[in-house]
Design a protein around this motif. Structure first.
Motif, mmCIF file in Angstrom:
data_model
loop_
_atom_site.group_PDB
_atom_site.id
_atom_site.type_symbol
_atom_site.label_atom_id
_atom_site.label_comp_id
_atom_site.label_asym_id
_atom_site.label_seq_id
_atom_site.Cartn_x
_atom_site.Cartn_y
_atom_site.Cartn_z
ATOM 1 N N SER A 151 0.856 -1.138 0.033
ATOM 2 C CA SER A 151 -0.043 -0.019 0.021
ATOM 3 C C SER A 151 0.797 1.060 -0.049
ATOM 4 C CB SER A 151 -0.807 0.013 1.210
ATOM 5 O OG SER A 151 -1.314 1.319 1.476
ATOM 6 N N THR A 152 0.330 2.358 -0.596
ATOM 7 C CA THR A 152 1.105 3.575 -0.444
ATOM 8 C C THR A 152 1.129 4.092 0.855
ATOM 9 O OG1 THR A 152 -1.046 4.503 -1.136
ATOM 10 C CG2 THR A 152 0.591 4.259 -2.960
ATOM 11 N N ALA A 153 0.373 3.640 1.660
ATOM 12 C CA ALA A 153 0.321 4.154 3.072
ATOM 13 C C ALA A 153 1.579 3.253 4.023
ATOM 14 C CB ALA A 153 -0.918 3.821 3.584
ATOM 15 N N THR A 154 2.074 2.258 3.288
ATOM 16 C CA THR A 154 3.139 1.467 4.195
ATOM 17 C C THR A 154 4.271 2.335 4.212
ATOM 18 O OG1 THR A 154 2.297 -0.377 3.171
ATOM 19 C CG2 THR A 154 4.451 -0.621 4.108
ATOM 20 N N PRO A 155 4.721 2.481 5.466
ATOM 21 C CA PRO A 155 6.004 3.420 5.551
ATOM 22 C C PRO A 155 7.380 2.733 4.838
ATOM 23 C CG PRO A 155 5.026 2.989 7.812
ATOM 24 C CD PRO A 155 4.245 2.189 6.845
ATOM 25 N N TRP A 156 7.905 3.476 4.113
ATOM 26 C CA TRP A 156 8.986 2.986 3.414
ATOM 27 C C TRP A 156 10.082 3.784 3.522
ATOM 28 C CZ3 TRP A 156 7.999 -1.426 0.767
ATOM 29 C CH2 TRP A 156 8.864 -2.006 -0.037
ATOM 30 N N PRO A 157 11.309 2.993 3.779
ATOM 31 C CA PRO A 157 12.483 3.685 3.694
ATOM 32 C C PRO A 157 13.228 4.410 2.475
ATOM 33 C CG PRO A 157 12.839 1.291 3.648
ATOM 34 C CD PRO A 157 11.356 1.519 3.862
ATOM 35 N N GLN A 158 13.803 5.381 2.514
ATOM 36 C CA GLN A 158 14.849 5.965 1.481
ATOM 37 C C GLN A 158 15.714 5.205 1.288
ATOM 38 O OE1 GLN A 158 14.377 8.370 -0.707
ATOM 39 N NE2 GLN A 158 12.345 8.875 -0.065
ATOM 40 N N LEU A 159 15.668 4.296 0.125
ATOM 41 C CA LEU A 159 16.749 3.760 -0.252
ATOM 42 C C LEU A 159 17.605 4.205 -1.169
ATOM 43 C CD1 LEU A 159 14.882 0.357 -1.005
ATOM 44 C CD2 LEU A 159 16.217 0.806 1.050
ATOM 45 N N ASN A 160 19.279 3.962 -1.198
ATOM 46 C CA ASN A 160 19.788 4.544 -2.327
ATOM 47 C C ASN A 160 19.919 3.224 -3.213
ATOM 48 O OD1 ASN A 160 22.011 2.840 -1.608
ATOM 49 N ND2 ASN A 160 22.768 4.362 -0.289
ATOM 50 N N PHE A 171 6.449 3.793 -8.703
ATOM 51 C CA PHE A 171 7.488 3.713 -8.146
ATOM 52 C C PHE A 171 8.771 4.631 -8.546
ATOM 53 C CE2 PHE A 171 7.115 0.369 -11.542
ATOM 54 C CZ PHE A 171 7.879 1.049 -12.505
ATOM 55 N N ASP A 172 9.784 4.775 -7.972
ATOM 56 C CA ASP A 172 10.964 5.562 -8.185
ATOM 57 C C ASP A 172 11.931 4.654 -8.530
ATOM 58 O OD1 ASP A 172 11.756 4.833 -5.650
ATOM 59 O OD2 ASP A 172 11.784 6.808 -4.954
ATOM 60 N N LEU A 173 13.327 5.016 -9.162
ATOM 61 C CA LEU A 173 14.114 4.164 -9.281
ATOM 62 C C LEU A 173 14.617 3.042 -8.282
ATOM 63 C CD1 LEU A 173 15.766 3.416 -12.022
ATOM 64 C CD2 LEU A 173 17.594 4.781 -10.752
ATOM 65 N N PRO A 174 14.946 3.715 -7.168
ATOM 66 C CA PRO A 174 15.312 2.586 -6.135
ATOM 67 C C PRO A 174 14.268 1.367 -5.764
ATOM 68 C CG PRO A 174 15.912 4.855 -5.301
ATOM 69 C CD PRO A 174 15.001 5.017 -6.555
ATOM 70 N N ARG A 175 13.031 1.961 -5.774
ATOM 71 C CA ARG A 175 11.727 1.127 -5.544
ATOM 72 C C ARG A 175 11.726 -0.028 -6.399
ATOM 73 N NH1 ARG A 175 6.521 2.801 -2.589
ATOM 74 N NH2 ARG A 175 7.298 4.348 -0.948
ATOM 75 N N VAL A 176 11.798 0.392 -7.771
ATOM 76 C CA VAL A 176 11.497 -0.605 -8.899
ATOM 77 C C VAL A 176 12.892 -1.664 -8.836
ATOM 78 C CG1 VAL A 176 12.528 0.834 -10.817
ATOM 79 C CG2 VAL A 176 10.858 -1.140 -11.172
ATOM 80 N N VAL A 177 13.951 -0.961 -8.530
ATOM 81 C CA VAL A 177 15.177 -1.866 -8.277
ATOM 82 C C VAL A 177 15.144 -3.012 -7.181
ATOM 83 C CG1 VAL A 177 17.747 -2.061 -7.676
ATOM 84 C CG2 VAL A 177 16.856 -0.428 -9.660
ATOM 85 N N ALA A 178 14.514 -2.464 -6.047
ATOM 86 C CA ALA A 178 14.387 -3.442 -4.949
ATOM 87 C C ALA A 178 13.334 -4.413 -5.403
ATOM 88 C CB ALA A 178 13.851 -2.761 -3.683
ATOM 89 N N ASP A 179 12.315 -3.980 -6.232
ATOM 90 C CA ASP A 179 11.301 -4.831 -6.455
ATOM 91 C C ASP A 179 11.644 -5.746 -7.910
ATOM 92 O OD1 ASP A 179 8.706 -6.023 -6.531
ATOM 93 O OD2 ASP A 179 7.740 -4.654 -7.769
ATOM 94 N N ASN A 180 12.973 -6.114 -7.975
ATOM 95 C CA ASN A 180 13.352 -6.978 -9.022
ATOM 96 C C ASN A 180 12.871 -6.383 -10.370
ATOM 97 O OD1 ASN A 180 15.143 -8.915 -9.919
ATOM 98 N ND2 ASN A 180 13.469 -10.372 -9.942
ATOM 99 N N THR A 181 12.885 -5.191 -10.577
ATOM 100 C CA THR A 181 12.398 -4.646 -11.991
ATOM 101 C C THR A 181 11.218 -5.015 -12.334
ATOM 102 O OG1 THR A 181 13.539 -6.258 -13.305
ATOM 103 C CG2 THR A 181 14.901 -4.226 -12.453
ATOM 104 N N SER A 182 10.278 -5.203 -11.471
ATOM 105 C CA SER A 182 8.775 -5.751 -11.734
ATOM 106 C C SER A 182 8.631 -7.087 -12.275
ATOM 107 C CB SER A 182 8.106 -4.726 -12.583
ATOM 108 O OG SER A 182 8.217 -3.357 -12.049
ATOM 109 N N ALA A 183 9.615 -7.829 -12.280
ATOM 110 C CA ALA A 183 9.821 -9.005 -13.007
ATOM 111 C C ALA A 183 8.758 -10.036 -12.313
ATOM 112 C CB ALA A 183 11.292 -9.736 -12.823
ATOM 113 N N ALA A 184 7.936 -10.771 -13.159
ATOM 114 C CA ALA A 184 6.939 -11.583 -12.611
ATOM 115 C C ALA A 184 7.062 -13.046 -13.508
ATOM 116 C CB ALA A 184 5.603 -11.231 -12.739
ATOM 117 N N MET A 185 6.673 -13.010 -14.830
ATOM 118 C CA MET A 185 6.858 -14.084 -15.555
ATOM 119 C C MET A 185 7.553 -13.553 -16.966
ATOM 120 S SD MET A 185 5.084 -16.527 -14.110
ATOM 121 C CE MET A 185 4.695 -17.780 -15.170
ATOM 122 N N PHE A 186 8.076 -15.041 -17.381
ATOM 123 C CA PHE A 186 8.517 -14.325 -19.084
ATOM 124 C C PHE A 186 8.436 -15.879 -19.826
ATOM 125 C CE2 PHE A 186 12.842 -16.729 -18.958
ATOM 126 C CZ PHE A 186 13.089 -16.859 -17.756
#
Ligand code: OOG
Ligand code: MG
Length: 270
Positions: A26-35, A149-164
């Motif tokens: 959720s967008t309400a989940t506290p999220w740390p600033q990641l570099n 997302f921003d860049l660190p978030r999408v990187v942490a999320d394994n670049t949105s990878a789900a299936m291929f």
């Protein structure tokens, strides 16, 4: 409170749970600033959790290698993600929408790496290691609410990878990838069109970027690994039904998205 030292496993756990429960963070989940370094460390921790459940690494994917993708997502830096066997569906196989949050599909160019490559090796020649080229489909499924997302978030999320999904491999010397039409279809309808030239000018130009990024992260490509070069077009919402990607002169890859792929104990039937 989580301290900065706890951030990496904490983020990995939140994203892993989101993926496994098909429920967005959720967008309400506290999220740390990641570099960016912490974001890649989180991605590695996330993948380690999948490996601990028995999945195996099968390759790497690049993201944001085309203008179309960067514009669509508001991100302008090439990123790398990690693929496991648990993410792969067979050509023509089923994609279970019930296991996904808000999936999108995009066409990919895939490379088969025939000999092991250490991306940190200063003398690495990734192009020389390629023994196959195929059309691919990637299903991306951001674990963040609203696919935002921003860049660190999408990187942490394994670049949105789900299936291929990969089409048949072709020998690299049989295939011309220079400015070749790429077409994404849902059923018979064309839903996105582009050209291989949209991928950094030529899909092979992604390879030095992968070496630079993967070398920094200490990533390896064992023999038989797959590399996805990044989508040439925007991603499109994945709806139930057949979907395919065609790269002219290279081939077509198919999948079928199903709303409910109930197993033996499921409520499938009629
Ligand atoms: C990130 C994944 C980007 C590509 O091909 O550019 C990607 C996203 O768009 O959510 O896979
Ligand atoms: Mg992609």
């Amino acid at each position: 409170m989580t301290t900065q030292a706890d951030v990496v496993p904490h983020v990995a756990e939140l994203l892993d749970t989101a993926q496994q429960s098909a429920t967005p963070v959720s967008t309400a989940t506290p999220w740390p600033q990641l570099n960016l370094d912490e974001a890649y460390a989180s991605q590695t921790a996330l993948i380690a959790r999948r490996h601990a459940r028995g999945e195996h690494g099968v390759g790497l994917k690049l993201g944001f290698t085309s203008e179309a993708k960067m514009r669509q997502m508001g991100v302008d830096e090439v990123i790398v993600g990690q693929l496991t066997d648990g993410m792969q569906a067979a050509d023509g196989g089923l994609i279970d929408l019930g296991a996904l949050i808000h999936p999108r599909v995009e066409p990919e160019i895939a490379f088969l790496i025939g000999t092991a490559v250490d991306l940190a090796d200063p003398d690495v020649d990734l192009e020389a290691a390629i023994t196959g080229v195929a059309a691919g489909l990637e299903i991306i499924d951001s674990r963040y609410d609203g696919f935002r997302f921003d860049l660190p978030r999408v990187v942490a999320d394994n670049t949105s990878a789900a299936m291929f999904v990969l089409g048949p491999w072709r020998a690299p010397d049989e295939v011309d990838l220079d400015d070749i039409p790429v077409t994404l279809r849902a059923g018979d309808e064309v839903v996105a069109e582009g050209t291989t030239a949209a991928i950094l000018g030529h899909p092979l130009r992604t390879l030095p970027r992968l070496v630079a990024l993967g070398g920094r992260l200490g990533l390896r490509l064992p023999a038989g690994s797959v590399v996805l070069a990044g989508a040439a077009t925007e991603a499109v919402t994945l709806r139930p039904g057949p979907v395919s990607a065609t790269v002219a002169g290279l081939g077509t890859v198919h999948a079928v998205a199903v709303a409910d792929s109930a197993g033996p104990l499921g409520e499938g039937g009629d």
